[in-house]
Enzyme design. Sequence first.
Site, PDB file in Angstrom:
ATOM      1  N   GLY A 104       0.822  -1.209   0.000  1.00 41.49           N
ATOM      2  CA  GLY A 104       0.000   0.000   0.000  1.00 41.49           C
ATOM      3  C   GLY A 104       0.846   1.245   0.000  1.00 41.49           C
ATOM      4  O   GLY A 104       2.061   1.182  -0.212  1.00 41.49           O
ATOM      5  N   ASN A 105       0.226   2.391   0.212  1.00 41.93           N
ATOM      6  CA  ASN A 105       0.970   3.647   0.297  1.00 41.93           C
ATOM      7  C   ASN A 105       0.335   4.537   1.351  1.00 41.93           C
ATOM      8  O   ASN A 105      -0.692   4.188   1.934  1.00 41.93           O
ATOM      9  CB  ASN A 105       1.036   4.330  -1.071  1.00 41.93           C
ATOM     10  CG  ASN A 105      -0.338   4.663  -1.597  1.00 41.93           C
ATOM     11  OD1 ASN A 105      -1.034   5.495  -1.050  1.00 41.93           O
ATOM     12  ND2 ASN A 105      -0.749   3.982  -2.661  1.00 41.93           N
ATOM     13  N   ARG A 106       0.937   5.681   1.574  1.00 42.83           N
ATOM     14  CA  ARG A 106       0.545   6.509   2.730  1.00 42.83           C
ATOM     15  C   ARG A 106      -0.530   7.545   2.424  1.00 42.83           C
ATOM     16  O   ARG A 106      -0.785   8.434   3.225  1.00 42.83           O
ATOM     17  CB  ARG A 106       1.792   7.214   3.288  1.00 42.83           C
ATOM     18  CG  ARG A 106       2.788   6.224   3.889  1.00 42.83           C
ATOM     19  CD  ARG A 106       4.104   6.894   4.211  1.00 42.83           C
ATOM     20  NE  ARG A 106       3.950   7.966   5.187  1.00 42.83           N
ATOM     21  CZ  ARG A 106       4.863   8.871   5.445  1.00 42.83           C
ATOM     22  NH1 ARG A 106       6.015   8.854   4.785  1.00 42.83           N
ATOM     23  NH2 ARG A 106       4.650   9.801   6.345  1.00 42.83           N
TER      24      ARG A 106
END
Length: 400
Positions: free
Chosen positions: A208-210
């Site tokens: 995932g990412n932030r």
Amino acid sequence: MDKPKVVLGVSGGIAAYKACELLRRLTESGHEVRVVPTASALHFVGAATWSALSGNPVSTEVWDDVHEVPHVRIGQHADLVVVAPATADTLAKAAHGLADDLLTNTLLTARCPVVFAPAMHTEMWEHPATQENVATLRRRGALVIEPAVGRLTGVDTGKGRLPDPGEIFEVCRRVLARGVTEPDLRGRHVVVSAGGTREPLDPVRFLGNRSSGKQGYALARTAAARGARVTLIAANSTLPAPAGVDVVPVGTAVQLREAVLRAAPEADAVVMAAAVADFRPAAYAAGKIKKKDGQEPEPITLVRNPDILAEISADRARPGQVIVGFAAETDDVLANGRAKLKRKGCDLLVVNEVGELKTFGSEENEAVVLGTDGSETAVAHGPKEALAETVWDLVAERLS
Ligand code: CTP
């Protein structure tokens, strides 16, 4: 400076109790609020509550305090009129210019922006009479927020719920801040993607990412406050649905692509604010990947995800459609941004510099919006809504 004057019209629906929360937010944030309930609204919440929470007298009829000519004065002096909940009956009266109580008189005398937040049963909302009344009000410049979908009075569920009072408050705040009477994206349909995609590895893990989704939600919220019909394609976000916005939840980049391609043919503008994973694991393990004693883990092989922004820009679903991309860069921000704008083929690219405390999860943002016409619009450090408004200014310019 004088406090902004807001008239809160309340009509007779069960959601009237939620207007107390809207009233509280308006007064606590420094607005002078005059509540004008209809006689039926008082069956749900009494005059004492409205008066105590607003600190102002409350009347429903034009016959109280006649010497002050309230049926004209209240509307004339308002900076904003918001009717929440707006029942089918109140919308019908407003559309036809009837004036048989204080609220309908106020609506006829107001020259400021007017926001209606309808709440009613799905059948009443969908009835052609209501839909025509809503269309009439919108054509005349009122902002009619789409009702939310969910639980209605009793056991029913469907479209017709009053949006969250906090989100109606945000609409009021945006409309007041812009100080423009006519919603300039009225009649437009915009698609916004937000959040970050998650690419599953096994049933419990993902890449995932932030991205928090806050910038995309700010774009959706501000577009709705400017009168647009908004489809918000939200990747893994838990933020509350903005008032009047149709939220389509998605998980992966492939799902996001499908949702964007489904919505784009009807859209006047598409804004890709989502952080889309460029890669996904080549294989998905149906069972949890376990560690094995004495063995190194298997490497994860990645494959490319489709580039949605490049795809919709190359293959425009509608002539004249405006497509906006986002780019987060760590260095050579403008040069990289220009190259990316060209590579992706979109009309505008919002470029922001990313760093530890910048952009991700923050309430604030700063950016430069690059246009294919060579334009560069700098947006100073500030709330994500301010950047969103600039994006819509540039989109509206290109649409007209
Ligand atoms: N985007 C997209 N599909 C992808 C990846 C990104 O639609 N598979 C969109 C994002 O929503 C954003 C823009 O493209 O609007 C910029 O994404 P970015 O990842 O910065 O672009 P890349 O071309 O992947 O650039 P880089 O080489 O810097 O990763």
